[in-house]
Scaffold this motif. Structure first.
Motif, PDB file in Angstrom:
ATOM      1  N   GLY A 186       0.836  -1.193   0.000  1.00 38.38           N
ATOM      2  CA  GLY A 186       0.000   0.000   0.000  1.00 38.38           C
ATOM      3  C   GLY A 186       0.871   1.243   0.000  1.00 38.38           C
ATOM      4  O   GLY A 186       1.892   1.293   0.699  1.00 38.38           O
ATOM      5  N   VAL A 187       0.485   2.239  -0.788  1.00 38.60           N
ATOM      6  CA  VAL A 187       1.193   3.517  -0.832  1.00 38.60           C
ATOM      7  C   VAL A 187       0.176   4.631  -0.601  1.00 38.60           C
ATOM      8  O   VAL A 187      -0.882   4.650  -1.236  1.00 38.60           O
ATOM      9  CB  VAL A 187       1.906   3.730  -2.178  1.00 38.60           C
ATOM     10  CG1 VAL A 187       2.557   5.117  -2.222  1.00 38.60           C
ATOM     11  CG2 VAL A 187       2.958   2.650  -2.416  1.00 38.60           C
ATOM     12  N   VAL A 188       0.495   5.531   0.300  1.00 39.10           N
ATOM     13  CA  VAL A 188      -0.337   6.707   0.551  1.00 39.10           C
ATOM     14  C   VAL A 188       0.519   7.938   0.304  1.00 39.10           C
ATOM     15  O   VAL A 188       1.628   8.048   0.839  1.00 39.10           O
ATOM     16  CB  VAL A 188      -0.889   6.727   1.990  1.00 39.10           C
ATOM     17  CG1 VAL A 188      -1.713   7.996   2.232  1.00 39.10           C
ATOM     18  CG2 VAL A 188      -1.737   5.494   2.258  1.00 39.10           C
ATOM     19  N   ILE A 198       4.859  10.560   2.177  1.00 44.42           N
ATOM     20  CA  ILE A 198       4.706   9.336   1.394  1.00 44.42           C
ATOM     21  C   ILE A 198       4.923   8.137   2.309  1.00 44.42           C
ATOM     22  O   ILE A 198       5.985   8.000   2.932  1.00 44.42           O
ATOM     23  CB  ILE A 198       5.706   9.293   0.225  1.00 44.42           C
ATOM     24  CG1 ILE A 198       5.515  10.514  -0.671  1.00 44.42           C
ATOM     25  CG2 ILE A 198       5.530   8.002  -0.578  1.00 44.42           C
ATOM     26  CD1 ILE A 198       6.602  10.683  -1.715  1.00 44.42           C
ATOM     27  N   VAL A 199       3.913   7.299   2.397  1.00 41.91           N
ATOM     28  CA  VAL A 199       3.980   6.101   3.240  1.00 41.91           C
ATOM     29  C   VAL A 199       3.892   4.862   2.359  1.00 41.91           C
ATOM     30  O   VAL A 199       3.011   4.768   1.494  1.00 41.91           O
ATOM     31  CB  VAL A 199       2.841   6.087   4.277  1.00 41.91           C
ATOM     32  CG1 VAL A 199       2.803   4.745   5.012  1.00 41.91           C
ATOM     33  CG2 VAL A 199       3.024   7.225   5.277  1.00 41.91           C
ATOM     34  N   THR A 200       4.801   3.928   2.571  1.00 42.25           N
ATOM     35  CA  THR A 200       4.782   2.643   1.878  1.00 42.25           C
ATOM     36  C   THR A 200       4.701   1.541   2.923  1.00 42.25           C
ATOM     37  O   THR A 200       5.493   1.525   3.872  1.00 42.25           O
ATOM     38  CB  THR A 200       6.062   2.450   1.038  1.00 42.25           C
ATOM     39  OG1 THR A 200       6.207   3.538   0.139  1.00 42.25           O
ATOM     40  CG2 THR A 200       6.004   1.156   0.249  1.00 42.25           C
ATOM     41  N   TYR A 201       3.733   0.647   2.763  1.00 41.94           N
ATOM     42  CA  TYR A 201       3.537  -0.436   3.739  1.00 41.94           C
ATOM     43  C   TYR A 201       3.258  -1.719   2.973  1.00 41.94           C
ATOM     44  O   TYR A 201       2.350  -1.762   2.129  1.00 41.94           O
ATOM     45  CB  TYR A 201       2.363  -0.095   4.659  1.00 41.94           C
ATOM     46  CG  TYR A 201       2.051  -1.140   5.713  1.00 41.94           C
ATOM     47  CD1 TYR A 201       3.049  -1.662   6.526  1.00 41.94           C
ATOM     48  CD2 TYR A 201       0.747  -1.588   5.904  1.00 41.94           C
ATOM     49  CE1 TYR A 201       2.757  -2.609   7.500  1.00 41.94           C
ATOM     50  CE2 TYR A 201       0.443  -2.526   6.875  1.00 41.94           C
ATOM     51  CZ  TYR A 201       1.457  -3.039   7.677  1.00 41.94           C
ATOM     52  OH  TYR A 201       1.169  -3.982   8.635  1.00 41.94           O
ATOM     53  N   ASN A 202       4.055  -2.750   3.210  1.00 43.31           N
ATOM     54  CA  ASN A 202       3.828  -3.997   2.488  1.00 43.31           C
ATOM     55  C   ASN A 202       4.113  -5.218   3.352  1.00 43.31           C
ATOM     56  O   ASN A 202       4.668  -5.112   4.456  1.00 43.31           O
ATOM     57  CB  ASN A 202       4.637  -4.038   1.188  1.00 43.31           C
ATOM     58  CG  ASN A 202       6.108  -3.752   1.393  1.00 43.31           C
ATOM     59  OD1 ASN A 202       6.709  -4.190   2.370  1.00 43.31           O
ATOM     60  ND2 ASN A 202       6.702  -2.998   0.488  1.00 43.31           N
ATOM     61  N   THR A 219      -5.528  -0.029   5.286  1.00 38.95           N
ATOM     62  CA  THR A 219      -5.832   0.600   6.571  1.00 38.95           C
ATOM     63  C   THR A 219      -4.555   0.936   7.332  1.00 38.95           C
ATOM     64  O   THR A 219      -4.428   2.013   7.931  1.00 38.95           O
ATOM     65  CB  THR A 219      -6.719  -0.330   7.423  1.00 38.95           C
ATOM     66  OG1 THR A 219      -7.940  -0.592   6.720  1.00 38.95           O
ATOM     67  CG2 THR A 219      -7.037   0.301   8.763  1.00 38.95           C
ATOM     68  N   GLY A 220      -3.581   0.018   7.301  1.00 42.83           N
ATOM     69  CA  GLY A 220      -2.318   0.260   7.992  1.00 42.83           C
ATOM     70  C   GLY A 220      -1.558   1.428   7.401  1.00 42.83           C
ATOM     71  O   GLY A 220      -1.005   2.270   8.133  1.00 42.83           O
ATOM     72  N   ALA A 221      -1.518   1.501   6.076  1.00 41.24           N
ATOM     73  CA  ALA A 221      -0.801   2.598   5.420  1.00 41.24           C
ATOM     74  C   ALA A 221      -1.444   3.943   5.728  1.00 41.24           C
ATOM     75  O   ALA A 221      -0.744   4.933   5.991  1.00 41.24           O
ATOM     76  CB  ALA A 221      -0.763   2.357   3.915  1.00 41.24           C
TER      77      ALA A 221
END
Length: 238
Positions: A186-188, A198-202, A219-221
């Motif tokens: 996920g990228v926000v 910029i948030v990256t969560y994987n 949701t986490g990102a």
């Protein structure tokens, strides 16, 4: 009523790939599965530049030419320094999103820490892997940041807006499969005045070879992004 995560469009299945820092005991098994997408600090190489005058409204261009002193105030920057990224996400959130990670995080070296800073957290909990990056990027003006924001969301199409976050925010979740191993990322991207967050969560599960579901990653990102935006806004002096 649907949640913000449920309201976002389903993502296209695409993602970049990178190597994982894994324990030696798992190296032989997991070496072919070099997954998890590019970190936030690699998403761009420099702060955005303002658009050329030829692309600006004629009235604005002529006004600025006639009143140069006032134009400098119009282009004044809300944020002149990037905040500390490794303290931008609460410890409890880090523990929830990246089980087993060092909560202090690791700041990634930057060529210009005043304009760009990134912190990374990652951990393998059993066979379950999570990676979180939070980046702050400062542009020369709100207008330049808007241009950079549009570039980011064009490059990562298939997502949707996140209402109520910053001046504008966008979230997208993608799935990739490499050697039968799934990874979901996920990228926000959030614009706040002349700054981008910029948030990256994987994540991946190396035992089942499945990825976490879309809602969990999205949701986490978004949760990490909200914390990072709050940290940015709290860093403003004066």
């Amino acid at each position: 009523m649907r949640t913000l995560s449920e309201a976002l469009p389903l993502p296209h299945e695409k993602c970049a790939v990178r190597s994982l820092p894994l324990p030696l005991a798992l190296t032989a098994r997991l070496t072919p599965v070099a997954v998890l997408a590019c970190a936030g600090w690699a998403m761009s190489s420099g702060p955005a530049a303002p658009p050329a005058d030829g692309h600006r409204p004629a009235q604005e261009t002529s006004t600025e030419a006639a009143t140069a002193p006032s134009s400098s105030s119009k282009e004044s920057k809300t944020y002149s320094a990037a905040p500390a990224p490794c303290t931008s996400v609460p410890v409890g959130t880090v523990k929830a999103l990246v089980p087993g990670a060092r909560t202090a995080g690791k700041e990634i070296p930057s060529t210009d820490p005043g304009l760009r800073r990134t912190c990374s957290w990652n951990a393998l909990d059993g066979y379950d892997y999570r990676w979180l990056d939070v980046s702050f990027e400062l542009a020369s003006s709100d207008r330049a940041a808007t241009s950079e924001y549009q570039q980011h969301i064009t490059e990562k199409s298939g997502g949707g807006p996140v209402p109520g976050l910053g001046d504008s925010a966008y979230s997208v979740v993608n799935l990739t499969t490499e050697d039968k191993q799934q990874t979901r990322e996920g990228v926000v991207v959030v614009r706040v005045a002349n700054a981008l967050v910029i948030v990256t969560y994987n994540g991946s599960d190396f035992e089942t070879k499945k990825a976490p579901d879309t809602q969990e990653i999205n949701t986490g990102a978004i949760k990490a992004a909200r914390s990072a935006v709050a940290a940015l806004q709290g860093s403003r002096s004066g």
